[in-house]
Design a protein around this motif. Sequence first.
Motif, PDB file in Angstrom:
ATOM      1  N   UNK A 108       0.841  -1.199   0.000  1.00  0.00           N
ATOM      2  CA  UNK A 108       0.000   0.000   0.000  1.00  0.00           C
ATOM      3  C   UNK A 108       0.876   1.248   0.000  1.00  0.00           C
ATOM      4  N   UNK A 109       0.509   2.221  -0.814  1.00  0.00           N
ATOM      5  CA  UNK A 109       1.232   3.489  -0.857  1.00  0.00           C
ATOM      6  C   UNK A 109       0.409   4.640  -0.274  1.00  0.00           C
ATOM      7  N   UNK A 110      -0.902   4.471  -0.229  1.00  0.00           N
ATOM      8  CA  UNK A 110      -1.753   5.552   0.258  1.00  0.00           C
ATOM      9  C   UNK A 110      -3.007   4.980   0.891  1.00  0.00           C
ATOM     10  N   UNK A 111      -3.374   5.559   2.064  1.00  0.00           N
ATOM     11  CA  UNK A 111      -4.599   5.172   2.760  1.00  0.00           C
ATOM     12  C   UNK A 111      -5.464   6.413   2.893  1.00  0.00           C
ATOM     13  N   UNK A 112      -6.736   6.270   2.558  1.00  0.00           N
ATOM     14  CA  UNK A 112      -7.674   7.389   2.602  1.00  0.00           C
ATOM     15  C   UNK A 112      -8.685   7.147   3.719  1.00  0.00           C
TER      16      UNK A 112
END
Length: 283
Positions: free
Chosen positions: A265-269
């Motif tokens: 994972x590179x980004x969590x929203x």
Amino acid sequence: MSLLVDDDLLNDDYFVSPADIVMTETDEKANKKISFIKVLFCVLCFLLLGELVVYKYIMPAFASPKVTVFGQKNYSPAEIAAKLLPMNSANWFDFDVEMAAAILSSEAGIENVIVEKRFPDKILINIEERKPVAVTFVRVDGFTSAVQIDKNGVLFPAKEDSVFDSATVPIISGLPVEYMAQGMRIPGKYRPLIDQISKIAALPQNYFASISEICVLPKEYGNYELALIPSQARVKVITDRALNEDALKYMMVVLDIVNQIGTDVSEVDLRYGSVSYVTKGLD
């Protein structure tokens, strides 16, 4: 003609001998001598006291005042004295307390200052320095420099020999501050963010030890969102402006779950009450 003398006049109570007259004159001379000595002693004591007052109080008051600075951490007494040199105070009487307080208060890194005069020659300066709650980077004299932000949103430069702890003082990027002026504050709409950071820093848990950077993401119509960069993971966490203890706990729980899944994972929203993520392959 005979002279009659009353026998009572010959009693001791009325008869004064020549020896008594001599003794009376001697006592008077002795009393005068003692009185003179007392007067002389009082005069000498008065002169001594006057000399003591002159040397201990009057003369120091007309000499250069002795300045004592306390309460400061990053400013040395020599620096404070140098800032007061333009006052050109020749003695204690000439020292202007209000002017000294105004000069020192104009220094960006000083939040509050109290200046007192103590007779005959003492000047007491109590300094309260600004405490950084966050750090950002702006251009100063053509160079990018670290600038500290206090709880009121006031920008002030970091001293050359001072080192801020990034584990307790987070770095903020993305603030629309291109330069720094003396006593400048960050724009008003970002001050709630500084207030939130200040409240989190006051908590017993050191939450900022797990965050390496807080990025401000401007939105249309003047709003903004936040991107948090964890210090232990190369993941960007997108969240709204509500930065508080609950939001940070929620972020840590989500990151733990993401790490357990093992997904790249590179980004969590975390916006809009749901959790979504983007993997590196989809960047």
